[in-house]
Write an enzyme that holds these catalytic residues in place. Sequence first.
Site, mmCIF file in Angstrom:
data_model
loop_
_atom_site.group_PDB
_atom_site.id
_atom_site.type_symbol
_atom_site.label_atom_id
_atom_site.label_comp_id
_atom_site.label_asym_id
_atom_site.label_seq_id
_atom_site.Cartn_x
_atom_site.Cartn_y
_atom_site.Cartn_z
ATOM 1 N N HIS A 126 3.160 2.903 -1.917
ATOM 2 C CA HIS A 126 2.438 4.168 -2.120
ATOM 3 C C HIS A 126 2.625 5.061 -0.903
ATOM 4 O O HIS A 126 3.202 4.645 0.101
ATOM 5 C CB HIS A 126 0.963 3.921 -2.422
ATOM 6 C CG HIS A 126 0.161 3.297 -1.313
ATOM 7 N ND1 HIS A 126 0.349 2.000 -0.892
ATOM 8 C CD2 HIS A 126 -0.856 3.792 -0.537
ATOM 9 C CE1 HIS A 126 -0.494 1.715 0.078
ATOM 10 N NE2 HIS A 126 -1.229 2.794 0.317
ATOM 11 N N HIS A 138 0.730 6.550 1.470
ATOM 12 C CA HIS A 138 -0.048 6.632 2.707
ATOM 13 C C HIS A 138 0.827 6.382 3.935
ATOM 14 O O HIS A 138 1.722 5.524 3.911
ATOM 15 C CB HIS A 138 -1.214 5.650 2.672
ATOM 16 C CG HIS A 138 -2.361 6.133 1.826
ATOM 17 N ND1 HIS A 138 -3.379 5.310 1.417
ATOM 18 C CD2 HIS A 138 -2.640 7.374 1.316
ATOM 19 C CE1 HIS A 138 -4.242 6.004 0.692
ATOM 20 N NE2 HIS A 138 -3.811 7.248 0.613
ATOM 21 N N ASP A 190 0.486 4.920 6.764
ATOM 22 C CA ASP A 190 0.604 3.596 7.382
ATOM 23 C C ASP A 190 1.491 2.658 6.563
ATOM 24 O O ASP A 190 1.712 1.505 6.961
ATOM 25 C CB ASP A 190 -0.778 2.972 7.616
ATOM 26 C CG ASP A 190 -1.558 2.691 6.344
ATOM 27 O OD1 ASP A 190 -1.491 3.513 5.408
ATOM 28 O OD2 ASP A 190 -2.243 1.652 6.270
ATOM 29 N N HIS A 191 2.049 3.167 5.462
ATOM 30 C CA HIS A 191 3.011 2.407 4.656
ATOM 31 C C HIS A 191 4.391 3.059 4.634
ATOM 32 O O HIS A 191 5.352 2.430 4.209
ATOM 33 C CB HIS A 191 2.487 2.253 3.226
ATOM 34 C CG HIS A 191 1.230 1.441 3.145
ATOM 35 N ND1 HIS A 191 1.189 0.164 2.645
ATOM 36 C CD2 HIS A 191 -0.029 1.722 3.534
ATOM 37 C CE1 HIS A 191 -0.046 -0.300 2.715
ATOM 38 N NE2 HIS A 191 -0.808 0.633 3.251
ATOM 39 N N HIS A 229 -6.228 3.006 -5.876
ATOM 40 C CA HIS A 229 -6.252 3.353 -4.448
ATOM 41 C C HIS A 229 -5.600 4.718 -4.249
ATOM 42 O O HIS A 229 -6.147 5.603 -3.613
ATOM 43 C CB HIS A 229 -5.516 2.267 -3.671
ATOM 44 C CG HIS A 229 -5.421 2.504 -2.203
ATOM 45 N ND1 HIS A 229 -6.516 2.501 -1.371
ATOM 46 C CD2 HIS A 229 -4.343 2.736 -1.398
ATOM 47 C CE1 HIS A 229 -6.126 2.722 -0.128
ATOM 48 N NE2 HIS A 229 -4.822 2.873 -0.113
ATOM 49 N N ASP A 260 -1.999 -1.882 -1.230
ATOM 50 C CA ASP A 260 -3.444 -1.780 -1.017
ATOM 51 C C ASP A 260 -4.229 -1.821 -2.322
ATOM 52 O O ASP A 260 -5.381 -1.375 -2.371
ATOM 53 C CB ASP A 260 -3.778 -0.468 -0.291
ATOM 54 C CG ASP A 260 -3.338 -0.471 1.161
ATOM 55 O OD1 ASP A 260 -2.827 -1.502 1.630
ATOM 56 O OD2 ASP A 260 -3.495 0.572 1.823
ATOM 57 N N HIS A 277 -2.977 -5.680 4.441
ATOM 58 C CA HIS A 277 -3.978 -5.546 5.497
ATOM 59 C C HIS A 277 -4.671 -6.877 5.745
ATOM 60 O O HIS A 277 -4.944 -7.625 4.804
ATOM 61 C CB HIS A 277 -5.025 -4.497 5.133
ATOM 62 C CG HIS A 277 -4.537 -3.090 5.226
ATOM 63 N ND1 HIS A 277 -4.471 -2.412 6.417
ATOM 64 C CD2 HIS A 277 -4.073 -2.242 4.275
ATOM 65 C CE1 HIS A 277 -3.991 -1.192 6.197
ATOM 66 N NE2 HIS A 277 -3.748 -1.065 4.908
#
Length: 259
Positions: free
Chosen positions: A56, A58, A60-61, A110, A133, A171
């Site tokens: 996805h 975001h 941090d990905h 999410h 996530d 995570h």
Amino acid sequence: MIAGIHPLPAFRDNYIWALIGDDGESACVVDPGDPAPVREFLDAKRLKLSDILITHHHHDHTGGLQDLIARHRPRVFGPAGIGDIDQILGEGGRVTVFGVDFTVFAVPGHTLDHIAYYHDGSAHGIPLLFCGDTLFAAGCGRLFEGTPAQMLASLRKLMALPPQTAVHCTHEYTLANLAFAAAADPANTELRERTAAERNKRENGQPTLPSTIELELATNPFLRCGEPELAASAAGRLGRPALDETEVFTAIRQWKDEF
């Protein structure tokens, strides 16, 4: 074939999953939000980055994409709307990495673009799930874009996978999730046993991941919305019985957001 799967710690609590091909020369990474641990891993193992899988959008990905693309020119797979994707994937899509076929599931909740990658075990020996996530160990992702109904439908899709499926989420939230699960599902003896085992792993510097679908079905409150214990917890939050499993999920998820 896949010779090994390694969690690369990133940021405060992310894992970037690194898959090594059986040629001993190539690697694939899942959700490289930070390029530094990927570079360090590749250099230490003397590997070439051949593929990147994104779940996805975001940061941090995805934050490491441009750096890793510039260095290695890998194939990049992921959902629509993300720059630098070579092949856009959605529900029913397929991608092959090191001769191992992965089926793509759309799992919104999410985020609306979220996808997961699933291998049935025919080549690797055990089924593999890379779910970003959406599903966490003893938890699930916050609903930043999707609805509770969407997330519950996505989780049900993953719940239907074989019990032995190895769940690679991104995570290290497990102990915090288990603390909430104990509040939401206090009579669950398997949950207490899991908490002790996972705490021991962390005290010894080990990751709690991957999990399994079997373990999540037994201990993850968001996969147990049809159980009387979770319905009772939801009723306690609502002040009345929940109308259905979606309302149970909604109440439990809102409680977790405040926990």
